[in-house]
Design a protein around this motif. Structure first.
Motif, mmCIF file in Angstrom:
data_model
loop_
_atom_site.group_PDB
_atom_site.id
_atom_site.type_symbol
_atom_site.label_atom_id
_atom_site.label_comp_id
_atom_site.label_asym_id
_atom_site.label_seq_id
_atom_site.Cartn_x
_atom_site.Cartn_y
_atom_site.Cartn_z
ATOM 1 N N SER A 398 0.852 -1.193 0.000
ATOM 2 C CA SER A 398 0.000 0.000 0.000
ATOM 3 C C SER A 398 0.884 1.238 0.000
ATOM 4 N N GLY A 399 0.363 2.320 -0.602
ATOM 5 C CA GLY A 399 1.157 3.544 -0.681
ATOM 6 C C GLY A 399 1.054 4.172 -2.059
ATOM 7 N N ASP A 400 2.164 4.666 -2.580
ATOM 8 C CA ASP A 400 2.205 5.357 -3.877
ATOM 9 C C ASP A 400 2.819 4.430 -4.920
ATOM 10 N N LEU A 401 2.024 4.088 -5.918
ATOM 11 C CA LEU A 401 2.515 3.197 -6.986
ATOM 12 C C LEU A 401 3.522 3.886 -7.902
ATOM 13 N N GLY A 402 3.597 5.209 -7.857
ATOM 14 C CA GLY A 402 4.545 5.937 -8.688
ATOM 15 C C GLY A 402 4.118 6.071 -10.134
ATOM 16 N N LEU A 403 2.796 5.962 -10.391
ATOM 17 C CA LEU A 403 2.307 6.049 -11.763
ATOM 18 C C LEU A 403 2.129 7.486 -12.229
ATOM 19 N N ASP A 404 2.197 8.429 -11.282
ATOM 20 C CA ASP A 404 1.928 9.821 -11.634
ATOM 21 C C ASP A 404 3.179 10.681 -11.693
ATOM 22 N N ASN A 405 4.366 10.076 -11.578
ATOM 23 C CA ASN A 405 5.595 10.887 -11.556
ATOM 24 C C ASN A 405 6.223 11.048 -12.948
ATOM 25 N N GLY A 406 5.564 10.542 -13.982
ATOM 26 C CA GLY A 406 6.054 10.730 -15.338
ATOM 27 C C GLY A 406 7.034 9.673 -15.822
ATOM 28 N N THR A 407 7.412 8.731 -14.951
ATOM 29 C CA THR A 407 8.344 7.675 -15.340
ATOM 30 C C THR A 407 7.569 6.455 -15.809
ATOM 31 N N ALA A 408 7.922 5.945 -16.991
ATOM 32 C CA ALA A 408 7.228 4.771 -17.530
ATOM 33 C C ALA A 408 7.511 3.548 -16.666
ATOM 34 N N GLN A 409 6.477 2.748 -16.469
ATOM 35 C CA GLN A 409 6.596 1.516 -15.689
ATOM 36 C C GLN A 409 6.106 0.336 -16.512
ATOM 37 N N SER A 410 6.699 -0.808 -16.251
ATOM 38 C CA SER A 410 6.228 -2.038 -16.870
ATOM 39 C C SER A 410 5.002 -2.538 -16.108
ATOM 40 N N VAL A 411 4.044 -3.069 -16.856
ATOM 41 C CA VAL A 411 2.850 -3.625 -16.214
ATOM 42 C C VAL A 411 3.158 -4.935 -15.512
ATOM 43 N N TYR A 412 4.370 -5.453 -15.724
ATOM 44 C CA TYR A 412 4.732 -6.735 -15.113
ATOM 45 C C TYR A 412 5.650 -6.577 -13.909
ATOM 46 N N SER A 413 5.856 -5.354 -13.457
ATOM 47 C CA SER A 413 6.708 -5.132 -12.289
ATOM 48 C C SER A 413 6.093 -4.064 -11.400
ATOM 49 N N LEU A 414 6.454 -4.098 -10.129
ATOM 50 C CA LEU A 414 5.943 -3.166 -9.129
ATOM 51 C C LEU A 414 7.109 -2.485 -8.445
ATOM 52 N N ASP A 415 7.061 -1.141 -8.370
ATOM 53 C CA ASP A 415 8.104 -0.371 -7.700
ATOM 54 C C ASP A 415 7.673 -0.119 -6.258
ATOM 55 N N PRO A 416 8.279 -0.805 -5.278
ATOM 56 C CA PRO A 416 7.844 -0.669 -3.882
ATOM 57 C C PRO A 416 8.540 0.466 -3.126
ATOM 58 N N THR A 417 9.237 1.355 -3.875
ATOM 59 C CA THR A 417 10.039 2.384 -3.211
ATOM 60 C C THR A 417 9.204 3.215 -2.246
ATOM 61 N N ASN A 418 8.030 3.657 -2.677
ATOM 62 C CA ASN A 418 7.181 4.509 -1.850
ATOM 63 C C ASN A 418 5.963 3.765 -1.322
ATOM 64 N N MET A 419 6.128 2.470 -1.115
ATOM 65 C CA MET A 419 5.017 1.648 -0.645
ATOM 66 C C MET A 419 5.442 0.856 0.591
ATOM 67 N N THR A 420 4.425 0.420 1.336
ATOM 68 C CA THR A 420 4.658 -0.359 2.550
ATOM 69 C C THR A 420 4.091 -1.754 2.353
ATOM 70 N N GLU A 421 4.895 -2.755 2.664
ATOM 71 C CA GLU A 421 4.426 -4.129 2.495
ATOM 72 C C GLU A 421 3.422 -4.475 3.579
ATOM 73 N N MET A 422 2.346 -5.131 3.173
ATOM 74 C CA MET A 422 1.324 -5.567 4.125
ATOM 75 C C MET A 422 1.878 -6.686 4.993
ATOM 76 N N THR A 423 1.516 -6.653 6.275
ATOM 77 C CA THR A 423 2.005 -7.651 7.222
ATOM 78 C C THR A 423 0.847 -8.253 8.000
ATOM 79 N N THR A 424 1.098 -9.382 8.602
ATOM 80 C CA THR A 424 0.107 -10.030 9.463
ATOM 81 C C THR A 424 0.101 -9.356 10.822
ATOM 82 N N ALA A 425 -0.781 -9.831 11.685
ATOM 83 C CA ALA A 425 -0.862 -9.269 13.041
ATOM 84 C C ALA A 425 0.440 -9.486 13.788
ATOM 85 N N GLY A 426 1.182 -10.510 13.411
ATOM 86 C CA GLY A 426 2.455 -10.792 14.067
ATOM 87 C C GLY A 426 3.621 -10.038 13.468
#
Length: 558
Positions: A398-426
């Motif tokens: 969850s967070g910012d996918l980076g689709l609005d910064n003008g840099t082209a992205q592949s539909v087959y990859s995800l840039d997690p730089t500005n995102m937070t990985e979801m975690t379990t309660a533990g």
């Protein structure tokens, strides 16, 4: 006293002076000048040796296009390569290694090759045309000096009859014949030089038509999921490459709908053949010029629409995923193309939901068509390429996918730089495992994700090249011409007729252009044919002709 200017002294003196003068003349070569150097360069350029060298250089110059990414095909890959290699990448860009086919040095080699081929072909064609119209050359004074020779044999006919018989025998064997006062001159094998010229014209034709095809052709790729329709227009392509002078507005109007895709895999064999693919068939509906057809798209059996060929180049699975955000709105729903990673179709893909609230959502997934356990590592894998036990694993962000910064992205990859990985309660990274029809709520009220089912997709290559038929024609002509230039011998035969006591004598000799191990046998056959026509026993002529050959001149190859 001996004469100081006697023959011996004069020989030494004049000999020394003569040697000195010759040395001066040899050392004092005339200067070529500007136009002299131009003529010398032109003569060098228009030699076949230089033409072959330029052809080799052109092949070598095309190698970087297959090693480095090309800007015309994938500008993003070029930019990534330059960023990854820093100064070296920028130097390579200045050297046009990412634009090989449009580079100055590639174009220079191409143009020089064209000029060289034209400069080789035109003069040789003129010379060959004159040779075709000219009479065979007259016989040399002493036929016995020829490499193949049958000595004179007496026959009981007059000279004119012998000349007529010799001319008829040579014409019968396919020679061009010229009857002179005392001999018959014949020549054949012009097809050798004709084949040589045809070969070089064909090479020139291939080079020119390939260049024209490169300027007027286009190619594109499109992934088509079951139920989707491809309408041939520029925005409909996933990637598109056009020739320099091709206008995308002139794309033909047709459509292709993928109704269903069938893939069969071996379920009866054992060992290495177990699970191997047996057939891939796409059931499609095509529409062109108002006509609708049901057709099949198969491997190595393309569709032909609008002057283009549509090839089945790949296939895979597209899991159907629905994502709802924290407000309960559906922000993503539909099939998502996952790329196969191995022969059992373990596939990876990415799901992006940029409209989710309060935060954008992204998922990295792995799909197993037939989920199982890898016995060697104990990890999850696919044990069969068919769809028997589909399982989808997702890791969420969850967070910012980076689709609005003008840099082209592949539909087959995800840039997690500005995102937070979801975690379990533990606090461990969240991994969602789903089977078709199952759903899972996301932590922290981010929403939910559901695995609705699986569709198949195909990867289509669309290619149109108006020059390929012409290239094929020139290539076949080149093969025919090369065969003629290699296997057709160029031969000259002379039959001399002289007056004798009881009639006349017949002498035969031959000369080949280049090495010809069958020349002796050909001269013998001509002599036999002439003597037979004159009513003479050819066996005696054969014994005598064999005795007249030089050492080592056997009938090799007969």
């Amino acid at each position: 006293m001996s004469d100081p200017h006697g023959p011996e002294d004069r020989r030494d003196e004049y000999g020394a002076v003569g040697t000195l003068e010759r040395s001066k003349r040899e050392a004092a070569q005339p200067k070529l000048g500007f136009f002299g150097w131009i003529r010398w360069a032109w003569r060098q350029l228009t030699t076949m040796r230089v033409a072959l060298f330029l052809l080799l250089m052109l092949a070598l110059a095309a190698v970087p296009a297959s090693v480095f990414p090309q800007r015309v095909q994938d500008p993003t890959a070029v930019a990534d390569y330059i960023d990854a290699h820093g100064q070296i990448g920028r130097i390579m860009d200045k050297l046009q290694l990412f634009d090989v086919n449009s580079s100055v040095w590639f174009s220079a080699i191409y143009i020089l090759l064209l000029v060289s081929l034209v400069g080789c072909i035109l003069p040789r064609t003129k010379v060959h045309w004159r040779a075709l119209r000219a009479d065979p050359p007259k016989a040399p004074r002493r036929l016995s000096r020829m490499p193949a020779h049958v000595p004179a044999r007496d026959v009981q006919v007059d000279e004119q009859t012998a000349l007529s018989a010799a001319a008829a025998a040579l014409k019968r064997r396919g020679y061009r014949v010229k009857t002179n006062s005392d001999h018959v001159a014949a020549e054949r094998g012009y097809l050798r030089e004709t084949g040589n010229l045809v070969f070089h014209i064909a090479v020139l034709g291939v080079v020119v038509t390939a260049a024209i095809g490169g300027m007027l052709s286009y190619s594109g790729q499109r992934i088509l999921v079951e139920g989707d329709t491809f309408n041939d227009s520029l925005p409909a392509y996933d990637s598109f490459t056009k020739g320099t002078y091709f206008n995308p507005d002139r794309l033909p109007k047709y459509s292709v709908k993928l109704d269903k895709f069938d893939a069969t895999f071996d379920t009866t064999s054992s060992g290495n053949q177990a699970g191997e693919p047996r057939s891939f068939v796409g059931h499609v509906t095509t529409r062109e010029d108002g006509q609708t057809k049901k057709q099949l798209l198969k491997v190595n059996d393309p569709l032909h629409l609008g002057g283009a060929n549509l090839y089945l180049s790949g296939n895979g699975y597209a899991p159907v995923v629905t994502v709802k955000d924290g407000t309960g709105h559906t922000v993503y729903s539909g099939p998502t193309v996952f790329l196969p990673q191995n022969g059992n179709y373990v596939s990876r893909g990415v799901v992006k939901a940029p409209d989710a609230a309060p935060k954008q959502l992204g998922f990295v997934g792995v799909f197993f068509p037939t989920a199982g356990e890898d016995k060697a590592t104990g990890t999850a894998t696919s044990i069969f390429a068919g769809l028997a036990n589909p399982v989808l694993l997702l890791s969420g962000y969850s967070g910012d996918l980076g689709l609005d910064n003008g840099t082209a992205q592949s539909v087959y990859s995800l840039d997690p730089t500005n995102m937070t990985e979801m975690t379990t309660a533990g606090g461990k990274p969240l991994t969602v495992q789903l089977k078709p029809g199952q759903s899972k709520k996301l932590p922290n009220g981010l929403g939910s994700v559901r695995f609705d089912g699986v569709k198949r997709y195909v990867s289509m290559d669309v290619r149109a090249d108006p020059s390929k038929m012409y290239v094929l024609v020139f290539a076949l002509l080149g093969m025919l011409g090369l065969g003629g230039s290699l296997f057709v011998p160029r031969r000259r035969i002379w039959v001399r007729v002289a007056a004798a006591d009881d009639g006349s004598s017949v002498e035969v000799a031959g000369l080949a252009r280049g090495e010809d191990n069958r020349l002796n046998g050909e001269v013998d056959l001509v002599a036999k044919s002439v003597l037979t026509r004159l009513g003479h026993d050819p066996a005696a002529a054969e014994d005598e002709s064999l005795g007249d050959r030089r050492p080592g001149e056997g009938d090799k190859g007969e």
